[in-house]
Design a protein around this motif. Structure first.
Motif, PDB file in Angstrom:
ATOM      1  N   PRO A 240       0.804  -1.226   0.000  1.00  6.51           N
ATOM      2  CA  PRO A 240       0.000   0.000   0.000  1.00  6.51           C
ATOM      3  C   PRO A 240       0.841   1.283   0.000  1.00  6.51           C
ATOM      4  N   TYR A 241       1.941   1.280  -0.747  1.00  2.00           N
ATOM      5  CA  TYR A 241       2.805   2.449  -0.812  1.00  2.00           C
ATOM      6  C   TYR A 241       3.049   2.829  -2.262  1.00  2.00           C
ATOM      7  N   TRP A 242       3.093   4.130  -2.498  1.00  2.00           N
ATOM      8  CA  TRP A 242       3.197   4.684  -3.846  1.00  2.00           C
ATOM      9  C   TRP A 242       4.341   5.686  -3.914  1.00  2.00           C
ATOM     10  N   THR A 243       4.981   5.744  -5.077  1.00  2.00           N
ATOM     11  CA  THR A 243       6.029   6.743  -5.277  1.00  2.00           C
ATOM     12  C   THR A 243       5.415   8.137  -5.214  1.00  2.00           C
ATOM     13  N   ILE A 244       6.259   9.138  -5.032  1.00  2.00           N
ATOM     14  CA  ILE A 244       5.801  10.525  -4.960  1.00  2.00           C
ATOM     15  C   ILE A 244       5.426  10.994  -6.363  1.00  2.00           C
ATOM     16  N   PRO A 245       4.236  11.561  -6.540  1.00  2.00           N
ATOM     17  CA  PRO A 245       3.888  12.107  -7.855  1.00  2.00           C
ATOM     18  C   PRO A 245       4.908  13.168  -8.281  1.00  2.00           C
ATOM     19  N   ASP A 246       5.268  13.156  -9.559  1.00  2.88           N
ATOM     20  CA  ASP A 246       6.277  14.085 -10.085  1.00  2.88           C
ATOM     21  C   ASP A 246       5.989  15.532  -9.715  1.00  2.88           C
ATOM     22  N   GLU A 247       4.709  15.920  -9.754  1.00  2.00           N
ATOM     23  CA  GLU A 247       4.344  17.312  -9.472  1.00  2.00           C
ATOM     24  C   GLU A 247       4.691  17.743  -8.047  1.00  2.00           C
ATOM     25  N   ALA A 248       4.895  16.768  -7.155  1.00  2.00           N
ATOM     26  CA  ALA A 248       5.160  17.084  -5.744  1.00  2.00           C
ATOM     27  C   ALA A 248       6.636  17.015  -5.378  1.00  2.00           C
ATOM     28  N   VAL A 249       7.465  16.527  -6.285  1.00  2.00           N
ATOM     29  CA  VAL A 249       8.875  16.315  -5.962  1.00  2.00           C
ATOM     30  C   VAL A 249       9.577  17.612  -5.566  1.00  2.00           C
ATOM     31  N   ASP A 250       9.357  18.675  -6.301  1.00  2.00           N
ATOM     32  CA  ASP A 250      10.041  19.944  -6.029  1.00  2.00           C
ATOM     33  C   ASP A 250       9.103  21.045  -5.552  1.00  2.00           C
ATOM     34  N   ASP A 251       7.920  20.674  -5.102  1.00  2.00           N
ATOM     35  CA  ASP A 251       6.927  21.659  -4.676  1.00  2.00           C
ATOM     36  C   ASP A 251       6.457  21.312  -3.263  1.00  2.00           C
ATOM     37  N   PRO A 252       7.004  21.998  -2.249  1.00  6.26           N
ATOM     38  CA  PRO A 252       6.653  21.660  -0.861  1.00  6.26           C
ATOM     39  C   PRO A 252       5.152  21.721  -0.568  1.00  6.26           C
ATOM     40  N   GLU A 253       4.457  22.663  -1.169  1.00  7.86           N
ATOM     41  CA  GLU A 253       3.007  22.764  -0.934  1.00  7.86           C
ATOM     42  C   GLU A 253       2.285  21.550  -1.510  1.00  7.86           C
ATOM     43  N   GLU A 254       2.666  21.153  -2.708  1.00  3.60           N
ATOM     44  CA  GLU A 254       2.051  19.989  -3.345  1.00  3.60           C
ATOM     45  C   GLU A 254       2.429  18.707  -2.583  1.00  3.60           C
ATOM     46  N   PHE A 255       3.680  18.627  -2.132  1.00  3.32           N
ATOM     47  CA  PHE A 255       4.087  17.469  -1.339  1.00  3.32           C
ATOM     48  C   PHE A 255       3.252  17.400  -0.058  1.00  3.32           C
ATOM     49  N   GLY A 256       3.031  18.537   0.570  1.00  3.17           N
ATOM     50  CA  GLY A 256       2.219  18.567   1.781  1.00  3.17           C
ATOM     51  C   GLY A 256       0.809  18.057   1.543  1.00  3.17           C
ATOM     52  N   ARG A 257       0.257  18.380   0.383  1.00  2.00           N
ATOM     53  CA  ARG A 257      -1.084  17.888   0.020  1.00  2.00           C
ATOM     54  C   ARG A 257      -1.090  16.362  -0.059  1.00  2.00           C
ATOM     55  N   TRP A 258      -0.061  15.791  -0.701  1.00  3.16           N
ATOM     56  CA  TRP A 258       0.011  14.329  -0.813  1.00  3.16           C
ATOM     57  C   TRP A 258       0.322  13.690   0.537  1.00  3.16           C
ATOM     58  N   ALA A 259       1.121  14.345   1.357  1.00  3.91           N
ATOM     59  CA  ALA A 259       1.413  13.823   2.692  1.00  3.91           C
ATOM     60  C   ALA A 259       0.138  13.761   3.526  1.00  3.91           C
ATOM     61  N   ARG A 260      -0.720  14.776   3.408  1.00  7.91           N
ATOM     62  CA  ARG A 260      -2.007  14.760   4.130  1.00  7.91           C
ATOM     63  C   ARG A 260      -2.873  13.604   3.635  1.00  7.91           C
ATOM     64  N   LYS A 261      -2.868  13.366   2.328  1.00  7.24           N
ATOM     65  CA  LYS A 261      -3.638  12.241   1.785  1.00  7.24           C
ATOM     66  C   LYS A 261      -3.093  10.906   2.316  1.00  7.24           C
ATOM     67  N   ALA A 262      -1.773  10.807   2.467  1.00 13.53           N
ATOM     68  CA  ALA A 262      -1.174   9.588   3.024  1.00 13.53           C
ATOM     69  C   ALA A 262      -1.605   9.392   4.472  1.00 13.53           C
TER      70      ALA A 262
END
Length: 109
Positions: A76-98
């Motif tokens: 149940p683990y997924w790689t980081i979407p490309d759009e979130a790799v260099d975008d802290p705000e976008e990474f935070g969105r995916w981290a909240r989803k995790a």
């Protein structure tokens, strides 16, 4: 990836703890595992709700072939979407989803 770098990535979500596991690291928020770092690759927890979004964003699910039975096992683990790799705000969105996926996993009990 060292623990400080991992904690910095997850700063938008809040404090995380990091523990060694699977030959890599488990990443926890509020006591729930939300991601792993394995062989230098960071992956986020997904479930039946977030998996379609992760897949649509280009993330890949962690799969391996079981040594005992030779069958493909999907974790149940997924790689980081490309759009979130260099975008802290976008990474935070995916981290909240995790984290939300981890809460749902726990509630299944």
């Amino acid at each position: 990836m060292d623990n400080v770098a991992i904690a910095d990535l997850f700063a938008g979500l809040g404090e995380v703890s990091i523990r060694r596991m699977f030959g890599g690291k488990g990443i926890y928020h509020n006591g729930l595992i939300i991601g792993i770092e394995l062989r230098g690759e960071l992956m986020l927890k997904g479930d039946e709700i977030s998996a379609p979004e992760l897949e649509a964003a280009g993330a890949r699910r962690w799969r391996y072939t079981g040594s005992r039975h030779g069958k493909l096992v999907a974790m149940p683990y997924w790689t980081i979407p490309d759009e979130a790799v260099d975008d802290p705000e976008e990474f935070g969105r995916w981290a909240r989803k995790a984290y939300e996926a981890a809460v749902r996993w726990q509630s299944k009990g």
